[in-house]
Scaffold this motif. Structure first.
Motif, PDB file in Angstrom:
ATOM      1  N   LEU A 270      94.402   7.778 -58.156  1.00  0.00           N
ATOM      2  CA  LEU A 270      93.983   8.583 -57.005  1.00  0.00           C
ATOM      3  C   LEU A 270      95.069   8.666 -55.951  1.00  0.00           C
ATOM      4  O   LEU A 270      95.251   9.708 -55.312  1.00  0.00           O
ATOM      5  CB  LEU A 270      92.703   8.021 -56.387  1.00  0.00           C
ATOM      6  N   ALA A 271      95.790   7.565 -55.768  1.00  0.00           N
ATOM      7  CA  ALA A 271      96.813   7.538 -54.721  1.00  0.00           C
ATOM      8  C   ALA A 271      97.869   8.613 -54.945  1.00  0.00           C
ATOM      9  O   ALA A 271      98.386   9.192 -53.977  1.00  0.00           O
ATOM     10  CB  ALA A 271      97.461   6.152 -54.659  1.00  0.00           C
ATOM     11  N   ARG A 272      98.196   8.899 -56.193  1.00  0.00           N
ATOM     12  CA  ARG A 272      99.178   9.955 -56.472  1.00  0.00           C
ATOM     13  C   ARG A 272      98.719  11.311 -55.953  1.00  0.00           C
ATOM     14  O   ARG A 272      99.537  12.176 -55.640  1.00  0.00           O
ATOM     15  CB  ARG A 272      99.435  10.038 -57.978  1.00  0.00           C
ATOM     16  N   ASP A 273      97.422  11.488 -55.868  1.00  0.00           N
ATOM     17  CA  ASP A 273      96.880  12.753 -55.369  1.00  0.00           C
ATOM     18  C   ASP A 273      96.521  12.688 -53.890  1.00  0.00           C
ATOM     19  O   ASP A 273      95.964  13.645 -53.338  1.00  0.00           O
ATOM     20  CB  ASP A 273      95.637  13.139 -56.177  1.00  0.00           C
ATOM     21  N   GLY A 274      96.811  11.538 -53.251  1.00  0.00           N
ATOM     22  CA  GLY A 274      96.543  11.393 -51.827  1.00  0.00           C
ATOM     23  C   GLY A 274      95.136  10.951 -51.492  1.00  0.00           C
ATOM     24  O   GLY A 274      94.682  11.116 -50.350  1.00  0.00           O
ATOM     25  N   PHE A 275      94.431  10.345 -52.463  1.00  0.00           N
ATOM     26  CA  PHE A 275      93.048   9.925 -52.237  1.00  0.00           C
ATOM     27  C   PHE A 275      92.895   8.434 -52.503  1.00  0.00           C
ATOM     28  O   PHE A 275      93.793   7.787 -53.065  1.00  0.00           O
ATOM     29  CB  PHE A 275      92.079  10.703 -53.138  1.00  0.00           C
ATOM     30  N   VAL A 276      91.748   7.887 -52.145  1.00  0.00           N
ATOM     31  CA  VAL A 276      91.383   6.503 -52.462  1.00  0.00           C
ATOM     32  C   VAL A 276      89.943   6.498 -52.959  1.00  0.00           C
ATOM     33  O   VAL A 276      89.146   7.373 -52.588  1.00  0.00           O
ATOM     34  CB  VAL A 276      91.522   5.561 -51.248  1.00  0.00           C
ATOM     35  N   TRP A 277      89.642   5.510 -53.786  1.00  0.00           N
ATOM     36  CA  TRP A 277      88.265   5.378 -54.247  1.00  0.00           C
ATOM     37  C   TRP A 277      87.365   4.968 -53.089  1.00  0.00           C
ATOM     38  O   TRP A 277      87.743   4.173 -52.235  1.00  0.00           O
ATOM     39  CB  TRP A 277      88.159   4.298 -55.326  1.00  0.00           C
ATOM     40  N   ARG A 278      86.148   5.492 -53.083  1.00  0.00           N
ATOM     41  CA  ARG A 278      85.141   5.041 -52.146  1.00  0.00           C
ATOM     42  C   ARG A 278      84.750   3.600 -52.449  1.00  0.00           C
ATOM     43  O   ARG A 278      84.762   3.172 -53.589  1.00  0.00           O
ATOM     44  CB  ARG A 278      83.872   5.895 -52.292  1.00  0.00           C
TER      45      ARG A 278
END
Length: 509
Positions: A499-507
């Protein structure tokens, strides 16, 4: 009491509860945990709610050297321990009159001849009219033999005015090729409309509420698209290990076990277009469109992750790692954590990644679908005003705390402008006095009614395998074992990096 209403039926069918007609339910593999904990209690709960007719028969088939009364005692104990509704002696006595047991093996002609005689006797004594449902609570490896025996002994013959149906538990094969072969075996005897593939997640009240949330409310559907949604996270986490299921789980892995069916079905329901009605054909058409447009992006090293739990602490207790579990090989490469990114290539969802993850030995048990929205294009606040402000999200909780959470920013009380993230929460338990039926109650009743909207069709099964097979092939080609993660944590580093590669984090549920 008669309280069953199928929420997916057309409005004109909702005025009265729908009660199954006279029939016999035959359960193969009746001594297993699924039968004891789910199927037999569900049958009793249906009877207790007045949704089974007096003309109902329950036949168990297994290797045990039991008489009818021995099996009846097993059913009684299972009902007492696991039934959702209170035990009532008069309901039990009525059910007891139709309980039978056949001892035998799948390769025994004598056993299947005894099964035919038992069902024929029930048809006469209980007035079940030749209507039979065969529930295969057995490994797929036994399907072909059971089908051959049912055919050889005339147990699935079609007669005017009666029906025969077969119920199959997941997994529906272990890849696309085996799923097709499994379907070929089953459809040698049963027509497609007589085959009911059980995915118990589709019987859960909150899964069906996803459809109500989307299509009964004007406020959500206009923002349910790539103009407003940044990404979607679908999580099914368990806080337990494999228990005594090593014989089944090791070599299968969690992706085949739940991602191919439960999670991809949740994705289809969350992403589908509005059907013209909730008839089975219309609902399936929209789900199949989504699955046909879905794929995992080609760089599987970047867009997938797998892991295996190691020893750690959970719930205040130290637990062993996967490879230390009884029945698991010391060098097992079976994954207990799986995460993938799925892109849906259609106009509504182009550019919106769907992240699916499932794992064992997570910090808590939770299943949810979370729509995470894009940030507002302009915020007329200073950086310090909104430093705790995250993204808006709509979270549909499937289990255990069934409900919906809406996350948004609100002003903190005080003289200065400070925005903080808050949640508005709806819980089923606090909003409705009606108790929700268990998934197997609804699904078994739907089988007996011949009501198919909640059951995946073969084409859906094959489309799901087409999504997952390339990932499984890639994982099997790797030399290294799955990345370890400590029990009681949220999975391996590779899952976070995906997810970090796409700029996100898991909830964090």
């Amino acid at each position: 009491m008669n309280d069953y209403v199928n929420p997916l039926r057309a409005p004109q069918d909702r005025r009265l509860p729908r009660v199954a007609g006279p029939c016999v339910l035959v359960i193969f593999g009746v001594t297993g945990d699924l039968s004891r904990k789910k199927l037999m209690p569900a049958v009793y709960d249906l009877a207790n709610r007045g949704l089974l007719p007096p003309g109902f028969g329950l036949v168990g088939f297994a290797r045990r050297d039991w008489e009818d009364q021995d099996f009846a005692q097993v059913v009684h104990d299972a009902v007492k321990e696991h039934a959702r509704t209170p035990f009532r002696e008069e309901v039990w006595q009525q059910l007891l009159e139709g309980i039978r047991f056949v001892s035998g093996t799948f390769d025994s002609d004598e056993s299947f001849e005894k099964l035919r005689e038992t069902i024929t006797d029930l048809d006469s004594a209980r007035g079940t009219g030749g209507n039979h449902a065969f529930y295969l609570s057995i490994p797929p490896s036994g399907f072909e033999q059971v089908m051959a025996q049912l055919s050889r002994h005339g147990l699935a013959e079609r007669k005017v005015g009666n029906w025969n149906r077969v119920v199959i538990e997941k997994p529906f094969g272990h890849d696309l090729a085996s799923a097709k072969e499994l379907n070929r075996v089953v459809e040698t005897l049963f027509q497609p409309q007589e085959v009911f593939r059980i995915d118990h997640y589709l019987g859960k009240e909150t899964v069906q509420n996803m459809l109500a949330l989307r299509f009964a409310n004007q406020m959500f559907e206009p923002i349910w698209n790539n103009h407003y949604v940044s990404h979607v996270q679908i999580t099914m986490a368990e806080d337990i290990g494999i228990g005594g299921r090593a014989g089944y789980f090791d070599g299968i892995g969690i992706a085949r076990d739940v991602m191919q069916n439960h999670l991809l079905q949740l994705l289809a329901l969350a992403a589908m277009e509005e059907p013209t009605s909730f008839e089975a054909s219309q609902l399936r058409t929209e789900k199949k469109k989504v699955l046909a447009a879905a794929r995992v992006p080609g760089r599987y090293d970047l867009h997938t992750a797998r892991g295996q739990y190691a020893a750690g602490w959970q719930g205040g207790q130290q637990v062993i790692g996967y490879r230390e579990e009884d029945g698991v090989a010391a060098d097992s490469s079976t994954e207990t954590y799986a995460a993938i990114r799925v892109d849906i290539e259609n106009r509504r969802w182009a550019g919106v990644p769907f992240y699916l993850r499932t794992a064992k030995r997570m910090p808590r048990r939770v299943t949810e679908v979370a729509l995470n929205f894009k940030r507002a294009p302009h915020l007329p606040f200073t950086a310090t005003d909104t430093e705790e402000l995250g993204t808006n999200a709509l979270v549909m909780r499937i289990q255990p705390d069934e409900g919906v959470t809406l996350r948004f920013g609100a002003k903190v009380p005080g003289t200065q402008m400070e925005i903080r993230e808050v949640s508005m929460d709806f819980g089923y338990g606090g909003s409705f006095t009606e108790s929700s039926p268990e998934a197997y109650e609804r699904l078994i009743l739907d089988v007996l009614l011949g009501d198919p909207p909640l059951f995946p069709q073969q084409e859906e099964v094959e489309l799901s395998w087409q999504i997952l097979d390339p990932v499984l092939d890639y994982w099997s080609s790797l030399d290294e074992a799955p990345e370890e993660y400590r029990a009681g944590t949220w999975g391996p580093r590779s899952g976070l990096d995906m997810l970090a590669r796409d700029g996100f984090v898991w909830r964090r549920p």
